[in-house]
Write an enzyme that holds these catalytic residues in place. Structure first.
Site, mmCIF file in Angstrom:
data_model
loop_
_atom_site.group_PDB
_atom_site.id
_atom_site.type_symbol
_atom_site.label_atom_id
_atom_site.label_comp_id
_atom_site.label_asym_id
_atom_site.label_seq_id
_atom_site.Cartn_x
_atom_site.Cartn_y
_atom_site.Cartn_z
ATOM 1 C CD GLU A 1 -2.588 5.297 7.038
ATOM 2 O OE1 GLU A 1 -2.647 5.423 5.804
ATOM 3 O OE2 GLU A 1 -1.583 4.847 7.637
ATOM 4 C CB SER B 1 5.692 -2.268 11.759
ATOM 5 O OG SER B 1 5.208 -0.975 12.078
ATOM 6 C CG ASN C 1 -1.685 1.229 1.467
ATOM 7 O OD1 ASN C 1 -1.803 2.046 0.559
ATOM 8 N ND2 ASN C 1 -2.235 1.382 2.662
ATOM 9 C CG HIS D 1 -5.583 1.499 5.502
ATOM 10 N ND1 HIS D 1 -5.100 2.459 6.362
ATOM 11 C CD2 HIS D 1 -4.559 0.654 5.265
ATOM 12 C CE1 HIS D 1 -3.826 2.204 6.614
ATOM 13 N NE2 HIS D 1 -3.476 1.111 5.963
ATOM 14 C CD GLU E 1 -3.219 -3.189 7.447
ATOM 15 O OE1 GLU E 1 -2.088 -3.399 7.011
ATOM 16 O OE2 GLU E 1 -3.839 -2.139 7.235
ATOM 17 C CE LYS F 1 0.216 3.257 4.814
ATOM 18 N NZ LYS F 1 0.300 3.366 6.253
ATOM 19 N N GLY G 1 2.721 1.771 10.858
ATOM 20 C CA GLY G 1 3.621 2.915 10.717
ATOM 21 C C GLY G 1 4.332 3.285 12.007
HETATM 22 C C1 PEP Z 1 -0.548 -0.193 6.267
HETATM 23 O O1 PEP Z 1 -0.687 1.017 6.161
HETATM 24 O O2 PEP Z 1 -1.445 -0.958 5.823
HETATM 25 C C2 PEP Z 1 0.636 -0.694 6.920
HETATM 26 C C3 PEP Z 1 0.655 -1.947 7.288
HETATM 27 O O3 PEP Z 1 1.664 0.212 7.117
HETATM 28 P P1 PEP Z 1 3.132 -0.084 7.729
HETATM 29 O O4 PEP Z 1 3.649 -1.343 7.049
HETATM 30 O O5 PEP Z 1 3.931 1.123 7.365
HETATM 31 O O6 PEP Z 1 2.959 -0.288 9.189
#
Ligand code: PEP
Length: 258
Positions: free
Chosen positions: A100, A220, A10, A98, A174, A12, A180
């Site tokens: 966010e 992450s 992703n 998601h 997630e 973003k 992040g």
């Molecule tokens: C995400 O935004 O779906 C995500 C998993 O981000 P990150 O890998 O940066 O934690």
């Protein structure tokens, strides 16, 4: 459980069309690898990635998706794109829910339901993200949150019937506290949440239909922790944010899947 291994990136709001094309020049895939790769560039970058894929043979293993859609097919919704438009532009997958989108853009359970339904209408595959915040986890609400987020979508008769009838569906666990932040769930945390999601899917759909739904872990994921997360029970792949922006890191995560 599904035998597919999916490694999703992703991007973003990162990588413009030129940067996306450069990423694709440097993203080298082993043609014999078993993972399916999904890339979610910004909508404006999708076409430059799609063109790069047309020129590259390992591209057969890469599919594209968009990060968000509006539930309507067309109309006066300034700034939005529809699932049908995403499909016409070459997307096969759509991220829905998601964290966010939920936290920064106020996406409600009703919105995720309407978006998954729109994605199915356009015959694309929804990749529904679910996960708890740190506060919810500390209050012991993991199960309540996951049931609520999943049932908002799969509890809907038309969506459930669509999935049962063979429409593909992908789920990603997630944990919000791991996105992040550099904090990763342990393989044990991931296995616990994935087992819970698997049993919910099995109850809501049927064991056989549930087995066809891949459940990805996201939060992450990096080249150095991807293998242990991918080996955790019920983990069918990973959804990667930050580490998917670097072609070498993302290729290393794809290699970790074998
Ligand atoms: C995400 O935004 O779906 C995500 C998993 O981000 P990150 O890998 O940066 O934690």
């Amino acid at each position: 459980m599904s035998d597919r291994v999916l490694i999703a990136g992703n991007w973003k709001m990162n990588l413009d069309p030129d940067e996306g094309a450069r990423f694709m020049e440097q993203f080298v895939l082993d043609a014999a690898g078993r993972a399916e790769v999904l890339l979610f560039p910004p909508a404006l970058t999708l076409d430059s990635v799609r063109r790069a894929l047309l020129e590259d043979p390992p591209a057969r293993r890469v599919s594209l998706g968009v990060q968000n859609i509006h539930p309507e097919a067309a109309g006066a919704f300034t700034g939005e794109i529809s699932a049908e438009m995403a499909s016409a532009a070459g997307a096969e997958f759509v991220l829905v829910g998601h964290s966010e989108r939920r936290a920064l853009f106020g996406e409600t359970l009703g919105d995720t339901r309407a978006k998954v339904s729109a994605v199915q209408r356009a015959r694309l595959v929804p990749l529904l993200c679910v996960g708890e915040t740190l506060e919810e986890r500390k209050r012991g609400e993991l199960e309540r949150v996951l049931v609520g987020q999943l049932d908002a979508v799969i509890g809907t008769e038309s969506i459930r019937d669509g999935v049962i009838a063979g429409g593909a569906f992908v789920l990603a666990y997630e944990p919000v506290w791991a996105i992040g932040t550099g904090e990763t769930a342990t393989p044990g945390d991931a296995a616990e949440a994935h087992a819970l999601l698997r049993s919910l899917l099995s109850e809501r759909l049927s064991p056989a239909v549930s087995d066809r739904v891949p459940i990805l872990y996201g939060g992450s994921v990096k080249p150095d922790n991807a293998a242990e997360l991918l080996n955790a029970p019920e983990v069918s792949g990973v959804l990667v944010g930050g580490a998917s922006l670097d072609p070498e890191s993302f290729a290393a995560i794809v290699r970790a899947a074998g």
